[in-house]
Design an enzyme around this catalytic site. Structure first.
Site, PDB file in Angstrom:
ATOM      1  N   SER A   5      38.898  41.092  35.547  1.00  0.00           N
ATOM      2  CA  SER A   5      38.804  39.816  36.254  1.00  0.00           C
ATOM      3  C   SER A   5      39.585  38.746  35.509  1.00  0.00           C
ATOM      4  CB  SER A   5      37.337  39.386  36.374  1.00  0.00           C
ATOM      5  OG  SER A   5      37.290  38.028  36.742  1.00  0.00           O
ATOM      6  N   HIS A  29      41.246  41.780  39.517  1.00  0.00           N
ATOM      7  CA  HIS A  29      40.170  41.129  40.265  1.00  0.00           C
ATOM      8  C   HIS A  29      40.362  39.611  40.215  1.00  0.00           C
ATOM      9  CE1 HIS A  29      35.975  41.063  41.816  1.00  0.00           C
ATOM     10  NE2 HIS A  29      35.782  40.032  41.019  1.00  0.00           N
ATOM     11  N   ASP A  31      38.807  36.052  41.262  1.00  0.00           N
ATOM     12  CA  ASP A  31      37.568  35.384  41.665  1.00  0.00           C
ATOM     13  C   ASP A  31      37.868  34.025  42.296  1.00  0.00           C
ATOM     14  OD1 ASP A  31      35.398  37.154  40.868  1.00  0.00           O
ATOM     15  OD2 ASP A  31      36.117  36.840  38.822  1.00  0.00           O
ATOM     16  N   MET A  33      36.399  30.813  43.952  1.00  0.00           N
ATOM     17  CA  MET A  33      35.130  30.062  44.037  1.00  0.00           C
ATOM     18  C   MET A  33      35.416  28.661  44.568  1.00  0.00           C
ATOM     19  SD  MET A  33      33.281  31.048  40.466  1.00  0.00           S
ATOM     20  CE  MET A  33      33.479  32.676  39.690  1.00  0.00           C
ATOM     21  N   HIS A  62      37.879  38.552  45.358  1.00  0.00           N
ATOM     22  CA  HIS A  62      36.431  38.404  45.531  1.00  0.00           C
ATOM     23  C   HIS A  62      36.173  36.951  45.915  1.00  0.00           C
ATOM     24  CE1 HIS A  62      32.255  38.314  43.294  1.00  0.00           C
ATOM     25  NE2 HIS A  62      32.125  38.213  44.603  1.00  0.00           N
ATOM     26  N   MET A  64      33.995  34.027  46.689  1.00  0.00           N
ATOM     27  CA  MET A  64      32.658  33.423  46.558  1.00  0.00           C
ATOM     28  C   MET A  64      32.747  32.038  47.182  1.00  0.00           C
ATOM     29  SD  MET A  64      32.036  34.808  42.719  1.00  0.00           S
ATOM     30  CE  MET A  64      33.793  35.121  42.572  1.00  0.00           C
ATOM     31  N   MET A 133      26.568  42.734  42.965  1.00  0.00           N
ATOM     32  CA  MET A 133      26.700  41.765  41.872  1.00  0.00           C
ATOM     33  C   MET A 133      25.636  42.059  40.822  1.00  0.00           C
ATOM     34  SD  MET A 133      29.291  39.797  42.352  1.00  0.00           S
ATOM     35  CE  MET A 133      28.973  38.718  40.949  1.00  0.00           C
ATOM     36  N   ASP A 171      30.010  44.050  39.309  1.00  0.00           N
ATOM     37  CA  ASP A 171      30.712  42.869  38.810  1.00  0.00           C
ATOM     38  C   ASP A 171      29.708  41.946  38.133  1.00  0.00           C
ATOM     39  OD1 ASP A 171      32.375  40.696  38.395  1.00  0.00           O
ATOM     40  OD2 ASP A 171      32.620  40.215  40.526  1.00  0.00           O
TER      41      ASP A 171
HETATM   42  C1  DX5 Z   1      31.275  36.164  38.466  1.00  0.00           C
HETATM   43  C2  DX5 Z   1      32.568  36.814  38.867  1.00  0.00           C
HETATM   44  C3  DX5 Z   1      32.982  37.917  37.971  1.00  0.00           C
HETATM   45  C4  DX5 Z   1      33.276  37.480  36.554  1.00  0.00           C
HETATM   46  C5  DX5 Z   1      32.821  38.586  35.657  1.00  0.00           C
HETATM   47  O1  DX5 Z   1      30.798  35.373  39.490  1.00  0.00           O
HETATM   48  O2  DX5 Z   1      32.472  37.346  40.179  1.00  0.00           O
HETATM   49  O3  DX5 Z   1      34.082  38.644  38.501  1.00  0.00           O
HETATM   50  O4  DX5 Z   1      34.634  37.255  36.306  1.00  0.00           O
HETATM   51  O5  DX5 Z   1      32.947  38.164  34.344  1.00  0.00           O
HETATM   52  P1  DX5 Z   1      32.225  38.924  33.160  1.00  0.00           P
HETATM   53  O6  DX5 Z   1      32.780  40.314  33.116  1.00  0.00           O
HETATM   54  O7  DX5 Z   1      32.587  38.103  31.967  1.00  0.00           O
HETATM   55  O8  DX5 Z   1      30.760  38.920  33.445  1.00  0.00           O
HETATM   56 ZN    ZN Z   2      34.099  38.760  40.822  1.00  0.00          ZN
END
Ligand code: DX5
Ligand code: ZN
Length: 223
Positions: A5, A29, A31, A33, A62, A64, A133, A171
């Site tokens: 990620s 990956h 993220d 948000m 991903h 969110m 998750m 994840d």
């Molecule tokens: C959290 C994200 C993850 C995050 C994971 O909301 O969806 O993808 O980057 O990070 P680590 O591996 O540090 O928990």
């Molecule tokens: Zn993620």
């Protein structure tokens, strides 16, 4: 498959982070948000498009975000390999999964820790990936919730019973000390942020995770 990620990478050097993992990791990956579905704000479509142009690695986006019905198809149209949206935010998850697939990407459905998988059994044939998750979404670097292991196991049972081709992704808090338990429970696709980009050598960290996950994988059911 290992999907590092980039949330844990240097956001001013994303192309370099991707280059360091080409040929090493399977997916990158990403993220997304929006500061509404989760409290954090990261990046959106323009950055994903720039990354797509900068790397040959498949992008695993991903989302969110609120209103994925409106925003998710554009990531698939831009060329993301996979687009995963949260069932808690989607208004019409089947329609949305079909739109993502029609645009040429793998469709993924993500479940927050408190969202049970059983009520979405009928959706599984519409999906290429189910994301369990293993932290509350929003931030990297959180501790792995081992209370999610039964949900991973349950998802694997549901997939096995239906002979579906569905990846089970985990994840959140996935590291050298938690990945074996995820693999043993039935996950086959592993997102890891801080354990990869927080390491001195990100490529070596990916290789280590892969080795540990493969060792923890249950034997292939020959029956
Ligand atoms: C959290 C994200 C993850 C995050 C994971 O909301 O969806 O993808 O980057 O990070 P680590 O591996 O540090 O928990
Ligand atoms: Zn993620």
């Amino acid at each position: 498959m290992i999907a590092p990620s980039i949330l844990a990478a240097d956001f001013a050097r994303l192309a370099e982070a991707a280059a360091a993992l080409e040929g090493v990791a399977d997916w990158l990956h990403v993220d997304v948000m929006d500061n509404h579905f989760v409290p954090n704000l990261t990046l959106g479509l323009p950055v994903a498009q720039s990354l797509l142009a900068a790397t040959s690695m498949p992008l695993d986006c991903h989302l969110m975000i609120e209103d994925p019905d409106r925003w998710a198809p554009a990531y698939a149209e831009a060329g993301a390999a996979g687009v995963t949206f949260h069932v808690e935010a989607a208004r019409a998850p089947i329609r949305l999964a079909r739109e993502i697939r029609a645009a040429g990407a793998k469709a993924g459905l993500a479940l927050r820790p408190a969202t049970p998988v059983d009520q979405y059994v009928d959706l599984l044939p519409e999906l290429d990936l189910l994301l369990v998750m293993t932290v509350e979404p929003g931030f990297g670097g959180q501790s792995f919730l081992d209370a999610m292991l039964p949900k991973i196991r349950r998802t694997r049972d549901l997939v096995r019973g239906r002979e579906l081709e569905l990846r089970i992704q985990v994840d959140g808090g996935v590291s050298a000390s938690t990945i074996a338990a995820c693999a043993e429970a039935g996950a086959d696709t592993f997102v890891s942020g801080s354990a990869v980009f927080g390491a001195d050598d990100a490529a070596l960290a990916v290789a280590d995770l892969r080795r540990i996950a493969e060792a923890g994988r249950p034997p292939i059911d020959s029956g």
